[in-house]
Design an enzyme around this catalytic site. Structure first.
Site, short mmCIF file in Angstrom:
data_model
loop_
_atom_site.label_atom_id
_atom_site.label_comp_id
_atom_site.label_asym_id
_atom_site.label_seq_id
_atom_site.Cartn_x
_atom_site.Cartn_y
_atom_site.Cartn_z
N GLY A 125 16.76 -21.10 23.93
CA GLY A 125 15.49 -21.33 23.89
C GLY A 125 14.74 -21.27 25.21
O GLY A 125 13.58 -20.97 25.15
N MET A 161 12.50 -14.55 20.95
CA MET A 161 12.00 -15.87 20.43
C MET A 161 11.23 -15.74 19.53
O MET A 161 10.15 -15.28 19.75
CB MET A 161 12.10 -16.92 21.37
CG MET A 161 13.36 -16.68 22.47
SD MET A 161 12.94 -18.29 23.65
CE MET A 161 14.39 -17.66 24.76
N ASP A 187 25.96 -16.71 28.01
CA ASP A 187 24.71 -16.90 28.21
C ASP A 187 24.35 -18.14 28.42
O ASP A 187 24.51 -18.98 27.44
CB ASP A 187 24.00 -16.19 26.93
CG ASP A 187 22.58 -15.86 27.14
OD1 ASP A 187 21.86 -16.40 28.17
OD2 ASP A 187 21.85 -15.72 26.02
N GLY A 188 23.80 -18.67 29.68
CA GLY A 188 23.48 -19.84 29.81
C GLY A 188 24.13 -20.43 31.11
O GLY A 188 25.06 -20.77 31.15
N HIS A 190 19.53 -7.76 29.36
CA HIS A 190 19.68 -8.82 28.37
C HIS A 190 18.09 -9.17 28.13
O HIS A 190 17.21 -9.51 28.79
CB HIS A 190 20.13 -10.11 28.80
CG HIS A 190 20.53 -11.19 27.85
ND1 HIS A 190 21.45 -11.14 27.13
CD2 HIS A 190 19.90 -12.32 27.41
CE1 HIS A 190 21.50 -12.02 26.55
NE2 HIS A 190 20.46 -12.82 26.47
N GLY A 225 20.58 -14.97 35.18
CA GLY A 225 19.19 -15.41 35.09
C GLY A 225 18.73 -16.28 35.93
O GLY A 225 19.14 -15.78 37.16
N GLY A 252 16.90 -21.63 32.73
CA GLY A 252 16.90 -22.92 33.64
C GLY A 252 17.58 -24.13 33.22
O GLY A 252 17.34 -25.10 33.64
N MET A 277 27.10 -19.28 23.59
CA MET A 277 25.92 -19.63 24.52
C MET A 277 26.33 -21.01 25.17
O MET A 277 27.09 -21.72 24.50
CB MET A 277 24.79 -19.97 23.49
CG MET A 277 24.17 -18.56 23.01
SD MET A 277 22.42 -18.75 22.91
CE MET A 277 21.87 -19.13 24.48
N HIS A 330 19.02 -10.09 22.23
CA HIS A 330 19.52 -11.38 21.84
C HIS A 330 18.47 -11.80 20.87
O HIS A 330 17.38 -12.27 21.29
CB HIS A 330 19.65 -12.04 22.93
CG HIS A 330 20.33 -13.69 22.63
ND1 HIS A 330 20.33 -14.56 23.46
CD2 HIS A 330 20.69 -14.06 21.46
CE1 HIS A 330 20.75 -15.74 22.85
NE2 HIS A 330 20.88 -15.27 21.60
C1 DX5 Z 1 18.49 -17.58 26.71
C2 DX5 Z 1 18.51 -16.92 28.01
C3 DX5 Z 1 18.83 -17.80 28.88
C4 DX5 Z 1 18.48 -17.69 30.26
C5 DX5 Z 1 19.65 -17.39 31.30
O1 DX5 Z 1 18.97 -16.98 25.64
O2 DX5 Z 1 19.22 -15.78 27.81
O3 DX5 Z 1 19.91 -18.37 28.96
O4 DX5 Z 1 17.51 -16.71 30.76
O5 DX5 Z 1 19.42 -17.66 32.60
P1 DX5 Z 1 19.62 -19.03 33.27
O6 DX5 Z 1 20.26 -20.02 32.44
O7 DX5 Z 1 20.45 -18.81 34.44
O8 DX5 Z 1 18.23 -19.56 33.61
ZN ZN Z 2 19.83 -14.86 25.78
#
Ligand code: DX5
Ligand code: ZN
Length: 223
Positions: free
Chosen positions: A145, A40, A178-179, A36, A200, A148, A140, A69
């Site tokens: 953005g 941004m 995602d998230g 992934h 993540g 964590g 999402m 993404h």
């Molecule tokens: C944003 C990213 C985050 C992140 C996922 O699009 O893809 O959502 O890195 O990992 P977490 O939320 O577990 O830190």
């Molecule tokens: Zn993402």
């Protein structure tokens, strides 16, 4: 429709760049299906992350396909930069362009697999006409953005609605989540219909590094 095998898509923005070779080696050994890549632009979201140079570097080192993404305004301007990677899936946020259908068609023309990403605030009914056109819908479960962040609970129901809508039109498209895909949240996400899980800081990444034990654990939890 037959339940799809769940796949893991680790979020490369969570990797410590000084340990990328070992992180990639662990993903290859663990049979990771996707990488992934969060892009941004500091406009659509208030942050900057990875870009085409990073994708090129990754493509040279591994054959694991990229799950790109795009969290950018006017992604139609940048498709040539992100679509040429072998097996790439490219997702964008439909509200960032005037003609989302054209963007989906263009991603396919360029040889990549099109997906749409759905911000927590966006109801799925506004995107219903796009669902038959894409290979993946990314729900999402945090605001786009940052890594964590904490799960926004009402988004779990959108996973279920998304799978239901895709099944109703006979689409085998993937539903990605995602998230805050955490050990605690994973079972409910899979149960609700997610079959691509973005891993993540909530699961696989500890201080930017990963372990084979955690990859195995993730695999067990989604099976
Ligand atoms: C944003 C990213 C985050 C992140 C996922 O699009 O893809 O959502 O890195 O990992 P977490 O939320 O577990 O830190
Ligand atoms: Zn993402």
């Amino acid at each position: 429709m037959k339940k799809k095998n769940a796949m893991i898509s680790p979020s490369m923005m969570c990797a410590d760049p000084f340990h990328l070779p070992e992180v990639l080696a662990a993903f290859e050994a663990g049979g990771i299906e996707w990488l992934h890549i969060d892009v941004m632009d500091g406009h659509y979201v208030p942050n900057f992350t990875l870009g085409p140079d990073f994708c090129r570097a990754v493509a040279k080192e591994t054959t694991i396909p990229m799950d790109i993404h795009l969290m950018v305004e006017s992604p139609d301007r940048y498709l040539d930069l992100f679509c040429p990677f072998p097996g790439a899936r490219v997702s964008f946020h439909p509200e960032t362009v005037r003609q989302p259908v054209r963007v989906i068609e263009r991603i396919r023309e360029l040889g990549a697999s099109p997906g749409i990403s759905v911000d927590p605030s966006l109801p799925l009914e506004t995107l219903a006409h796009l669902l038959p056109l894409v290979d993946q819908v990314m729900i999402m479960t945090v605001n786009p953005g940052y890594a964590g962040q904490k799960l926004i609970p009402f988004c779990l129901e959108k996973l279920r609605e998304c799978r239901r809508r895709l099944d109703a039109i006979g689409s085998g498209a993937d539903v990605e989540v995602d998230g805050n895909v955490s050990w605690e949240n994973i079972p409910g996400m899979v149960e609700a219909g997610a079959n691509v899980l973005v891993a993540g800081t909530s699961s696989l990444f500890k201080n930017g590094r990963v372990s084979s034990q955690d990859i195995d654990r993730f695999r067990r939890v989604i099976q």
